[in-house]
Structures are given as structure tokens and as C-alpha cells.
Design an enzyme around this catalytic site. Structure first.
Site, PDB file in Angstrom:
ATOM      1  N   LYS A  13       0.826  -1.214   0.000  1.00 51.06           N
ATOM      2  CA  LYS A  13       0.000   0.000   0.000  1.00 51.06           C
ATOM      3  C   LYS A  13       0.859   1.263   0.000  1.00 51.06           C
ATOM      4  CE  LYS A  13      -2.382  -0.884   3.785  1.00 51.06           C
ATOM      5  NZ  LYS A  13      -1.789  -2.162   4.221  1.00 51.06           N
ATOM      6  N   ARG A  88      -9.563   0.609   9.179  1.00 52.49           N
ATOM      7  CA  ARG A  88      -9.030  -0.717   9.476  1.00 52.49           C
ATOM      8  C   ARG A  88     -10.114  -1.644  10.010  1.00 52.49           C
ATOM      9  NH1 ARG A  88      -3.452   0.242   8.912  1.00 52.49           N
ATOM     10  NH2 ARG A  88      -2.204  -1.255   9.992  1.00 52.49           N
ATOM     11  N   ARG A 122      11.584  -5.817   4.918  1.00 52.73           N
ATOM     12  CA  ARG A 122      11.279  -4.425   4.565  1.00 52.73           C
ATOM     13  C   ARG A 122      12.220  -3.448   5.272  1.00 52.73           C
ATOM     14  NH1 ARG A 122       5.125  -2.546   4.771  1.00 52.73           N
ATOM     15  NH2 ARG A 122       5.232  -2.826   7.021  1.00 52.73           N
ATOM     16  N   ARG A 153      11.323  -1.075  10.825  1.00 55.65           N
ATOM     17  CA  ARG A 153      10.259  -0.674  11.737  1.00 55.65           C
ATOM     18  C   ARG A 153      10.195  -1.639  12.910  1.00 55.65           C
ATOM     19  NH1 ARG A 153       4.801   0.211   8.350  1.00 55.65           N
ATOM     20  NH2 ARG A 153       3.980  -0.834  10.197  1.00 55.65           N
ATOM     21  N   ARG A 164      -0.328  -8.965  13.426  1.00 54.66           N
ATOM     22  CA  ARG A 164      -0.926  -7.973  12.522  1.00 54.66           C
ATOM     23  C   ARG A 164      -1.799  -8.655  11.463  1.00 54.66           C
ATOM     24  NH1 ARG A 164       4.396  -4.995  10.951  1.00 54.66           N
ATOM     25  NH2 ARG A 164       3.139  -3.744   9.524  1.00 54.66           N
TER      26      ARG A 164
END
Ligand code: AMP
Length: 206
Positions: A13, A88, A122, A153, A164
Site C-alpha cells: 500500500k 481498518r 522491509r 520498523r 498484525r
């Protein structure tokens, strides 16, 4: 044009949002980025959400909706928005419909079994916030786009990713049906290259 980007964590995204804002001149509003900025700046909001974010759970709806409401009042949202990471859950979607309903919802579909690899590899730029995968950038420490520092992160670890994903499946997936019933949902295949995914999105947005 008011656009929502929907998709699992790690579905791309944020990457697609950078391409979209570039082409369509829409403000990219990422609730995750807004929360992370609050944590970095040690604001009262940041202090309230930090521990929750570290676990991979959702921040409280009232705080999240209030933050988005304020952001949407800013001048750059006059001609629309690109929301990334919001809504969400069904409550947030209902609240957004009351404030400023979207025109189109782009659902980036990816193979959920590849999410852990996508997220644990990532690297995110602390400056421009774009993210990259080590499969493509190797062990470089500077952002290919702006030269900023690439960081991992805090919630991009295997354990938190599983939480998640569970949250996504329980709370965010029902949004597909919600927006589909409104005739606003368009799904794109997110398991393609960045350029191919973007081409599908351009077909939708025109
Ligand atoms: P993201 O950068 O979108 O992956 O979001 C990172 C984290 O920020 C999430 O795991 C949540 O803890 C929090 N967060 C982001 N957006 C929302 C939202 N719309 N509602 C509640 N929590 C959110």
C-alpha cells in the site's frame, strides 16, 4: 478524488501510495505514519499508542478517527485524499462515511503466505517514509529515493507480523464486503511487480 488503499500489512500500500500521489496529486494520508510521527515527537498521542503498536494491535478507534478527522480538514485535502491504513475496521469505515466518504476503494490482493517474507525484509526510510525490500536493495543503508536513513520498523518482526495478520483477517477483511456492497471496491493483483500493480491501479483511477 477520494481513494482508499486497502490490503494486508505488507501488501505494498505504501509503495503504491507514493506512485499514486505523484501521478494524481493527492495527499497521502497514512495513519501508521501519522502515529509513528507522534511517537517520534513524543506527543501525548504518541505516548498513548506506542505500546499498542509494538504488539501489532490496532490503536483505539476514538484516537484514530479523531486524528484522521483533523488531517482531512487540512487544505491539501480540498480536492480529495489517498488514505492508506485507514479505515481498518467496520466502525472506522462507518465514521469515515459520516465525515467524507470515499469514491473508490482499491484492494491490493496478495498471497498471505508471502506476507512474512515481505515484511521482515522491509526497510523503511526515516525521512521520506518510502519502503524497499532487501531482495531488491541488498544491505544498503541509505534510501534509494532521498538518501535518508533506512531503518527496520519496530513492528516489522516475525512475531508481530503474525499478530498484525490475525488482526487484519478478523477486523479489516470485512471491509471488502462493506465497500463491495457500496459498489466501490476494485481489487488488483498485488503479487506482480511494483510497475504492474501500479498499471492496474491507473486503469481504475483513469
Ligand atoms: P501501518 O503502518 O499501516 O502498518 O500501521 C502500523 C500500526 O499503526 C498498526 O499495526 C496499528 O497499531 C496502527 N494503526 C495504523 N492505522 C490504524 C488504524 N486505522 N486504526 C488503528 N490502528 C492503526
Amino acid at each position: 478524488m477520494k481513494v482508499i488503499l486497502l490490503g494486508a500489512p505488507g501488501s505494498g500500500k505504501g509503495t503504491q501510495a507514493a506512485y499514486i500521489t505523484d501521478k494524481y496529486d493527492l495527499p497521502h494520508i497514512s495513519t501508521g505514519d501519522l502515529f509513528r510521527d507522534n511517537i517520534k515527537n513524543q506527543t501525548p498521542l504518541g505516548q498513548k499508542v506506542k505500546a499498542i503498536m509494538d504488539t501489532g494491535n490496532l490503536c483505539p478507534d476514538d484516537l484514530t478517527v479523531a486524528m484522521v478527522k483533523e488531517r482531512l480538514k487540512e487544505k491539501d485535502c480540498e480536492n480529495g485524499y489517498l488514505l492508506d491504513g485507514f479505515p481498518r475496521n467496520l466502525f472506522q469505515a462507518g465514521e469515515l462515511d459520516k465525515i467524507d466518504a470515499p469514491d473508490v476503494v482499491i484492494n491490493i490482493e496478495v498471497d498471505l503466505e508471502k506476507i512474512e517474507h515481505r515484511i521482515t525484509g522491509r526497510r523503511s526510510c526515516a525521512n521520506c517514509k518510502n519502503s524497499f525490500h532487501v531482495d531488491f536493495i541488498g544491505d544498503r543503508e541509505a534510501c534509494p529515493d532521498c538518501g535518508g536513513k533506512l531503518v527496520i520498523r519496530k513492528d516489522d518482526n516475525a512475531e508481530t507480523v503474525r499478530e498484525r495478520l490475525a488482526v487484519y483477517q478478523a477486523q479489516t477483511l470485512p471491509l471488502e464486503e462493506y465497500y463491495s456492497k457500496q459498489g466501490k471496491l476494485v481489487s488488483v493483483d498485488g503479487d506482480k511487480s511494483i510497475e504492474e500493480v501500479f498499471a492496474q491501479i491507473v486503469k481504475v483511477l483513469g
